[in-house]
Design a protein around this motif. Structure first.
Motif, PDB file in Angstrom:
ATOM      1  N   MET A  82       8.067   2.565  -9.565  1.00  0.00           N
ATOM      2  CA  MET A  82       6.872   3.398  -9.401  1.00  0.00           C
ATOM      3  C   MET A  82       7.159   4.879  -9.604  1.00  0.00           C
ATOM      4  SD  MET A  82       6.566   2.700  -5.308  1.00  0.00           S
ATOM      5  CE  MET A  82       8.041   2.605  -4.282  1.00  0.00           C
ATOM      6  N   SER A  97       2.946   5.549 -12.480  1.00  0.00           N
ATOM      7  CA  SER A  97       1.665   4.852 -12.339  1.00  0.00           C
ATOM      8  C   SER A  97       1.670   3.846 -11.185  1.00  0.00           C
ATOM      9  CB  SER A  97       1.324   4.119 -13.641  1.00  0.00           C
ATOM     10  OG  SER A  97       2.327   3.168 -13.966  1.00  0.00           O
ATOM     11  N   GLY A  98       2.857   3.349 -10.808  1.00  0.00           N
ATOM     12  CA  GLY A  98       2.929   2.354  -9.749  1.00  0.00           C
ATOM     13  C   GLY A  98       2.992   2.922  -8.346  1.00  0.00           C
ATOM     14  N   ASP A 100       0.893   3.755  -6.415  1.00  0.00           N
ATOM     15  CA  ASP A 100      -0.132   3.194  -5.524  1.00  0.00           C
ATOM     16  C   ASP A 100       0.474   2.177  -4.576  1.00  0.00           C
ATOM     17  OD1 ASP A 100      -2.907   2.959  -4.697  1.00  0.00           O
ATOM     18  OD2 ASP A 100      -2.913   1.001  -5.659  1.00  0.00           O
ATOM     19  N   ARG A 101       1.590   1.533  -4.978  1.00  0.00           N
ATOM     20  CA  ARG A 101       2.283   0.597  -4.090  1.00  0.00           C
ATOM     21  C   ARG A 101       2.667   1.302  -2.787  1.00  0.00           C
ATOM     22  NH1 ARG A 101       6.758  -2.076  -8.279  1.00  0.00           N
ATOM     23  NH2 ARG A 101       5.302  -2.517  -9.999  1.00  0.00           N
ATOM     24  N   SER A 202       2.365  -4.068  -7.592  1.00  0.00           N
ATOM     25  CA  SER A 202       1.245  -3.978  -8.535  1.00  0.00           C
ATOM     26  C   SER A 202       0.600  -5.340  -8.736  1.00  0.00           C
ATOM     27  CB  SER A 202       1.735  -3.437  -9.878  1.00  0.00           C
ATOM     28  OG  SER A 202       2.294  -2.136  -9.723  1.00  0.00           O
ATOM     29  N   THR A 225      -1.806  -3.991  -5.523  1.00  0.00           N
ATOM     30  CA  THR A 225      -2.107  -2.564  -5.662  1.00  0.00           C
ATOM     31  C   THR A 225      -2.090  -2.205  -7.151  1.00  0.00           C
ATOM     32  OG1 THR A 225       0.210  -1.811  -5.614  1.00  0.00           O
ATOM     33  CG2 THR A 225      -0.867  -2.154  -3.491  1.00  0.00           C
ATOM     34  N   ASP A 226      -2.347  -0.939  -7.438  1.00  0.00           N
ATOM     35  CA  ASP A 226      -2.131  -0.417  -8.801  1.00  0.00           C
ATOM     36  C   ASP A 226      -2.878  -1.250  -9.849  1.00  0.00           C
ATOM     37  OD1 ASP A 226      -1.003   1.132 -10.845  1.00  0.00           O
ATOM     38  OD2 ASP A 226       0.765  -0.136 -10.985  1.00  0.00           O
TER      39      ASP A 226
END
Length: 270
Positions: A82, A97-98, A100-101, A202, A225-226
């Motif tokens: 991430m 972009s990851g 969000d995890r 993700s 997530t993500d």
């Protein structure tokens, strides 16, 4: 060797590779020119279509779980992958972009859904040939990031050695087994009770992750997530039919994950 193949095999199966392949045939082999050109154009239109790319993600991604339906867990396991490993200076984690995890794990912690956050995996700065981490201990910078979000240090766990999803599960299982008393984990028939551990990653990666954790004899729940897919009702417009480079990038990402799932299954890692 497995690490090298897992990181390179998918390049030969990427949409851009096949489009380029058929277009090159059309240029250099006269007798196959028309047929190859047609195939190349069809593949190009297929893999640059945003609507079709979105449909594939809707089929593959594990749907989101409403926060109110998430039970309470002792540990939330967050898989790395991430950050932007190529950015300098190397004195911090550059969110990718990851991320969000991690953000969703923090939210679950703040709402009392998980008691501890466990970061599993090396940083993303890994040599593809040897599989060794270029910047040892960089994963620990995730601890600094979590502490800056007011997560108690004693509630942050780090497993910094695993370098792929299979090792994430295997080494996480070893860590949890070794520290089960301290973490208040109850083992039943050599397997942790399913209500105690939540794997956070993700949405497109969760299927393979859960398979690996089950193979490691950990009964876990998953939290997606993500998300990449949009809801179909918000996606089907005239603009979704116009070719975009973003659609091809999305196809490349999902094909990589699907190949990984198949390879893991064939090699007994799921």
């Amino acid at each position: 060797m497995f690490f090298f193949l897992s990181k390179t095999l998918f390049y030969f199966l990427m949409p851009i590779t096949w489009v380029t392949f058929f277009l090159l045939i059309a240029v250099f082999i006269k007798k196959w020119r028309i047929k190859s050109l047609r195939i190349g154009v069809v593949l190009f239109l297929l893999f640059t279509n945003p609507f079709l790319a979105n449909e594939m993600y809707l089929l593959w991604e594990v749907p989101p779980t409403p926060i109110k339906e998430v039970r309470n867990y002792e540990v939330g396991i967050v898989l790395t992958g991430m950050s932007n490993a190529g950015k300098e200076p190397k004195d911090r984690i550059y969110a990718g972009s990851g991320i969000d995890r991690l953000l969703q794990a923090v939210r679950l912690y703040k709402e009392g859904k998980i008691k501890k956050i466990m970061i599993v995996g090396m940083s993303e700065e890994i040599d593809w040939i040897s599989g060794k981490e270029k910047l040892p201990k960089r994963t620990y910078k995730y601890k600094d990031m979590l502490k800056s979000m007011c997560i108690k240090e004693e509630d942050i766990l780090i497993e910094p050695k695993s370098k792929n999803t299979y090792e994430n599960a295997q080494l996480a299982a070893q860590f949890l087994q070794k520290n089960k008393d301290k973490l208040n984990l109850r083992f039943n028939s050599d397997s942790i009770h399913q209500s105690q551990i939540l794997v956070i990653t993700s949405a497109f990666h969760l299927r393979r992750s859960l398979g690996c954790f089950e193979q490691a004899e950990l009964q876990v729940d998953g939290f997606s997530t993500d998300f990449i897919a949009n809801e179909r009702k918000n996606m089907f417009t005239i603009l979704s039919l116009i070719p975009t480079e973003d659609a091809m990038a999305k196809w490349g990402k999902i094909i990589h994950e699907m190949i990984g799932y198949v390879v893991y299954d064939l090699t007994g890692k799921l």
